[in-house]
Structure formats: structure tokens, C-alpha cells
Scaffold this motif. Structure first.
Motif, mmCIF file in Angstrom:
data_model
loop_
_atom_site.group_PDB
_atom_site.id
_atom_site.type_symbol
_atom_site.label_atom_id
_atom_site.label_comp_id
_atom_site.label_asym_id
_atom_site.label_seq_id
_atom_site.Cartn_x
_atom_site.Cartn_y
_atom_site.Cartn_z
ATOM 1 N N MET A 45 12.767 22.336 28.503
ATOM 2 C CA MET A 45 12.801 23.878 27.767
ATOM 3 C C MET A 45 12.062 23.697 26.727
ATOM 4 S SD MET A 45 15.764 26.493 26.526
ATOM 5 C CE MET A 45 16.290 26.703 28.185
ATOM 6 N N VAL A 46 11.008 24.760 26.484
ATOM 7 C CA VAL A 46 10.416 24.626 24.949
ATOM 8 C C VAL A 46 11.092 25.109 23.957
ATOM 9 C CG1 VAL A 46 8.232 25.970 24.023
ATOM 10 C CG2 VAL A 46 8.149 25.349 26.114
ATOM 11 N N PRO A 47 11.122 24.559 22.564
ATOM 12 C CA PRO A 47 12.047 24.997 21.729
ATOM 13 C C PRO A 47 11.593 26.212 21.064
ATOM 14 C CG PRO A 47 10.759 23.029 21.165
ATOM 15 C CD PRO A 47 10.541 23.336 22.630
ATOM 16 N N CYS A 48 12.461 26.939 20.257
ATOM 17 C CA CYS A 48 12.053 28.145 19.582
ATOM 18 C C CYS A 48 10.963 27.713 18.520
ATOM 19 C CB CYS A 48 13.197 28.867 19.187
ATOM 20 S SG CYS A 48 12.776 30.505 18.299
ATOM 21 N N VAL A 49 11.405 26.687 17.677
ATOM 22 C CA VAL A 49 10.666 26.269 16.624
ATOM 23 C C VAL A 49 10.488 24.807 16.798
ATOM 24 C CG1 VAL A 49 10.377 26.082 14.289
ATOM 25 C CG2 VAL A 49 11.290 28.196 15.083
ATOM 26 N N SER A 50 8.809 24.423 16.624
ATOM 27 C CA SER A 50 8.649 22.989 16.715
ATOM 28 C C SER A 50 7.777 22.633 15.476
ATOM 29 C CB SER A 50 7.923 22.887 18.196
ATOM 30 O OG SER A 50 7.429 21.256 17.967
ATOM 31 N N ASP A 86 5.864 15.774 5.467
ATOM 32 C CA ASP A 86 5.794 14.894 6.511
ATOM 33 C C ASP A 86 7.145 15.318 7.308
ATOM 34 O OD1 ASP A 86 4.661 13.396 8.670
ATOM 35 O OD2 ASP A 86 5.953 11.650 8.087
ATOM 36 N N LEU A 87 7.427 16.630 7.481
ATOM 37 C CA LEU A 87 8.687 17.301 8.281
ATOM 38 C C LEU A 87 8.347 17.336 9.733
ATOM 39 C CD1 LEU A 87 9.479 18.044 5.221
ATOM 40 C CD2 LEU A 87 10.252 20.000 6.141
ATOM 41 N N THR A 88 9.488 16.857 10.381
ATOM 42 C CA THR A 88 9.527 16.955 12.162
ATOM 43 C C THR A 88 10.628 17.352 12.337
ATOM 44 O OG1 THR A 88 7.515 15.379 12.167
ATOM 45 C CG2 THR A 88 8.805 15.829 14.252
ATOM 46 N N PHE A 89 10.748 18.329 13.185
ATOM 47 C CA PHE A 89 11.869 18.742 13.831
ATOM 48 C C PHE A 89 11.359 19.894 14.661
ATOM 49 C CE2 PHE A 89 11.374 21.304 9.952
ATOM 50 C CZ PHE A 89 11.620 22.595 10.599
ATOM 51 N N ASN A 90 12.813 20.312 15.965
ATOM 52 C CA ASN A 90 12.850 21.105 16.702
ATOM 53 C C ASN A 90 14.058 22.016 16.520
ATOM 54 O OD1 ASN A 90 10.243 20.305 18.195
ATOM 55 N ND2 ASN A 90 11.318 19.097 19.288
ATOM 56 N N ILE A 91 13.878 23.154 16.897
ATOM 57 C CA ILE A 91 14.943 24.460 16.754
ATOM 58 C C ILE A 91 15.196 24.941 17.964
ATOM 59 C CG2 ILE A 91 15.874 26.640 15.731
ATOM 60 C CD1 ILE A 91 14.372 25.619 13.273
ATOM 61 N N PRO A 92 16.354 24.644 18.813
ATOM 62 C CA PRO A 92 16.586 25.417 20.122
ATOM 63 C C PRO A 92 16.688 26.970 19.970
ATOM 64 C CG PRO A 92 18.641 24.344 19.291
ATOM 65 C CD PRO A 92 17.543 23.815 18.410
ATOM 66 N N GLU A 93 16.711 27.534 20.885
ATOM 67 C CA GLU A 93 16.838 29.309 21.114
ATOM 68 C C GLU A 93 18.208 29.333 20.945
ATOM 69 O OE1 GLU A 93 14.884 30.526 24.737
ATOM 70 O OE2 GLU A 93 12.687 30.483 24.050
ATOM 71 N N GLY A 94 18.601 30.613 20.469
ATOM 72 C CA GLY A 94 19.839 31.384 20.550
ATOM 73 C C GLY A 94 20.969 30.470 19.746
ATOM 74 N N THR A 149 17.629 33.666 17.913
ATOM 75 C CA THR A 149 17.587 32.563 17.206
ATOM 76 C C THR A 149 17.740 32.851 15.631
ATOM 77 O OG1 THR A 149 16.329 31.262 18.822
ATOM 78 C CG2 THR A 149 16.316 30.374 16.744
ATOM 79 N N LEU A 150 18.389 32.175 14.725
ATOM 80 C CA LEU A 150 18.569 32.235 13.381
ATOM 81 C C LEU A 150 18.280 31.101 12.514
ATOM 82 C CD1 LEU A 150 20.990 34.304 14.791
ATOM 83 C CD2 LEU A 150 20.868 35.227 12.525
ATOM 84 N N VAL A 151 17.544 31.171 11.642
ATOM 85 C CA VAL A 151 17.245 30.179 10.720
ATOM 86 C C VAL A 151 17.709 30.787 9.220
ATOM 87 C CG1 VAL A 151 15.740 28.181 9.587
ATOM 88 C CG2 VAL A 151 15.455 29.119 11.907
ATOM 89 N N ILE A 152 18.754 30.125 8.647
ATOM 90 C CA ILE A 152 19.147 30.838 7.495
ATOM 91 C C ILE A 152 19.308 29.858 6.336
ATOM 92 C CG2 ILE A 152 21.482 31.965 6.447
ATOM 93 C CD1 ILE A 152 22.161 32.832 9.398
ATOM 94 N N SER A 153 18.578 30.156 5.185
ATOM 95 C CA SER A 153 18.668 29.092 4.189
ATOM 96 C C SER A 153 19.646 29.190 3.081
ATOM 97 C CB SER A 153 17.221 29.038 3.390
ATOM 98 O OG SER A 153 17.016 30.212 2.587
ATOM 99 N N SER A 154 20.076 28.059 2.551
ATOM 100 C CA SER A 154 21.494 28.329 1.459
ATOM 101 C C SER A 154 21.311 27.187 0.791
ATOM 102 C CB SER A 154 22.606 28.695 2.424
ATOM 103 O OG SER A 154 23.686 28.666 1.554
ATOM 104 N N CYS A 162 27.162 27.090 10.879
ATOM 105 C CA CYS A 162 25.842 26.881 11.666
ATOM 106 C C CYS A 162 26.059 25.959 12.828
ATOM 107 C CB CYS A 162 24.848 26.194 10.545
ATOM 108 S SG CYS A 162 24.458 27.215 9.275
ATOM 109 N N ASP A 163 25.313 26.115 13.632
ATOM 110 C CA ASP A 163 25.337 25.344 14.889
ATOM 111 C C ASP A 163 24.594 23.831 14.579
ATOM 112 O OD1 ASP A 163 26.476 27.134 16.885
ATOM 113 O OD2 ASP A 163 24.589 28.297 16.655
ATOM 114 N N SER A 164 23.625 23.984 13.731
ATOM 115 C CA SER A 164 22.804 22.876 13.469
ATOM 116 C C SER A 164 22.396 23.062 11.860
ATOM 117 C CB SER A 164 21.706 22.384 14.477
ATOM 118 O OG SER A 164 20.743 21.359 13.979
ATOM 119 N N LEU A 165 22.144 21.695 11.268
ATOM 120 C CA LEU A 165 21.765 21.696 9.864
ATOM 121 C C LEU A 165 20.429 20.965 9.615
ATOM 122 C CD1 LEU A 165 25.203 20.943 8.357
ATOM 123 C CD2 LEU A 165 24.028 23.223 8.685
ATOM 124 N N LEU A 166 19.558 21.404 9.026
ATOM 125 C CA LEU A 166 18.372 20.964 8.386
ATOM 126 C C LEU A 166 18.630 20.480 6.838
ATOM 127 C CD1 LEU A 166 15.495 22.863 10.074
ATOM 128 C CD2 LEU A 166 16.265 20.675 10.738
#
Length: 248
Positions: free
Chosen positions: A1-6, A22-30, A181-186, A195-199
């Protein structure tokens, strides 16, 4: 499945300063992904890069399978900045309808977005007459009206009382459950638990991408703030000149 953000090998320089390195990460949908880090760690710059309004030095940023900022993403990406982007002399619903009209949304769509952020009771009130907490939610309604697939929020709970913060996180969870899909900074680590996942960012570098449970495990504490602090201290030891010289 293609991630929402790559994101691959993303670097952003501002003058002689390395803002992101040099940031590398993926964010899944939903899912809700929390972008956490101290002030000045590069959170806002990264969000701007995901929106496609930030000039990048090198690397790649794809959103929904397309380059960030691509014209075809206009209706699929919502962005809420730290500063409220509303007209104070317009009513709540008129503000939302104005922004929604650029996406082909109707006044009924605007009222639906207003209700979604709990402002239905003050929909006809001018924005300048709202309380601080209500005012900040008008921008969120403006971003929601087009029903974006990806919603990027830059510190949306700053200055809100605990009750309002809890209410917003409940709404964010409902949106994710519905497929957004939500990306929320704090910079408030207690919010990481929602959150489901953290960067985790520090000084423009990605320290880790992990779940709140994994952060607690790595930090050997149930306290997320203390766990993040221990991660930072371990990173400092790893990258300090003294440690490198001793290891060589």
C-alpha cells in the motif's frame, strides 16, 4: 500500500543553517502522527515541506503518491498554521464558507464543518467576538470544510485550556477513525499519548519514529516527557565529540 506521506533524504538549509537534516520516513493513511520536539527543532519547516510551500535543498517529499505542492493536491490537503487565518469582521460560518468556496463547497458544507469543531452555537457570531478557544477553532473548520484526505496542524492546541485540548483530541481521533490522515505538531509531550505514531525531532534531525508505547519502553518509564528526555540524552552521548574520539 502506498503511504499517505513519503519523505526520503529531506534536507533544508536556510542560509548557513541546517534546518532539517536528511529526514526519511513514511506516514500511513488514516492515522494520527504526532510531530514532537522542542521549539526550534524544525517542526513548522517540516509541515511546510509536506504542504509544498517550503523550498527544499535536497531529497523527496511525496503526498498521496504525488510530489508535495502538486496542483492536484489542492483539495486533498488541509493546513492549519499556528496563527489563526480568519477574517475577524466576518461571522464564523461566513469565514468557513469563504474558504470552502475555493474548493467548490456550499454553505451547507460550511455549516457542517462549523458543527464538527463545536461552533454550531456561535456560527453567526463575528470572529472578533469569540473567545480565544473558539477563535482558534475557526481556522480548523476552514481547513476541514473541503474534507481533506491529509490534515496538517501546526501546534493547534497552544494556549487552549485542558478541557478544550481534550475536546479537540477527541475530534482528531474521530476524524482518523473516519479515514483522515492527521499530522499534528506539538512541543507538549503529554499530547504524544493521543497519537498512533510519533516523529521525534531535535535540532532538525529525526531521532526516532515510533509509537508512544515504544517510546515508553525505550525510555524505561511511563512518563513520555521523561522518556523523550532520555532519548535526547542518549543521542547527545552518541554524537558528542568526546564519545567519537574515545570510540576511535
Amino acid at each position: 500500500m502506498v503511504p499517505c506521506v513519503s519523505v526520503a533524504a529531506l534536507s533544508i538549509h536556510r542560509g548557513k543553517q541546517d534546518v532539517l537534516k536528511d529526514l526519511t520516513f513514511n506516514i500511513p493513511e488514516g492515522r494520527i502522527t504526532g510531530l514532537l520536539g522542542p521549539s526550534g527543532s524544525g517542526k513548522t519547516t517540516l509541515i511546510r515541506a509536506l504542504v509544498g510551500v517550503q523550498k527544499i535543498t535536497s531529497g523527496r517529499v511525496n503526498v498521496l503518491g504525488r510530489p508535495a505542492g502538486d496542483a492536484s493536491l489542492r483539495h486533498d490537503v488541509g493546513y492549519v498554521t499556528q496563527a489563526a487565518s480568519v477574517y475577524k469582521d466576518l461571522s464564523v460560518v461566513d469565514n468557513v464558507h469563504y474558504f470552502g468556496a475555493t474548493h467548490g463547497c456550499s454553505r451547507a458544507d460550511a455549516l457542517e464543518a462549523v458543527d464538527a469543531v463545536g461552533l454550531g452555537g456561535v456560527a453567526k457570531r463575528r470572529a472578533e467576538d469569540l473567545s480565544g478557544g473558539q477563535f482558534s477553532r475557526v481556522s480548523l473548520a476552514c481547513a476541514l470544510v473541503s474534507k481533506p484526505k491529509l490534515l496538517l496542524l501546526d501546534e493547534p492546541t497552544v494556549g487552549l485550556d485542558p478541557v478544550l485540548r481534550a475536546d479537540l483530541w477527541t475530534k482528531f481521533a474521530a476524524m482518523a477513525a473516519a479515514g483522515t490522515t492527521l499530522v499534528i505538531s506539538s512541543h507538549v509531550m503529554e499530547e504524544a499519548g493521543h497519537c498512533d505514531s510519533l516523529l521525534l525531532l531535535r535540532e532538525g534531525r529525526l531521532l526516532a519514529q515510533l509509537t508512544p508505547a515504544q517510546l515508553r519502553q525505550r525510555g524505561d518509564t511511563p512518563d513520555l516527557e521523561l522518556a523523550f528526555l532520555r532519548l535526547i540524552l542518549a543521542d547527545q552521548e552518541l554524537h558528542s565529540p568526546g564519545v567519537r574520539e574515545e570510540a576511535s
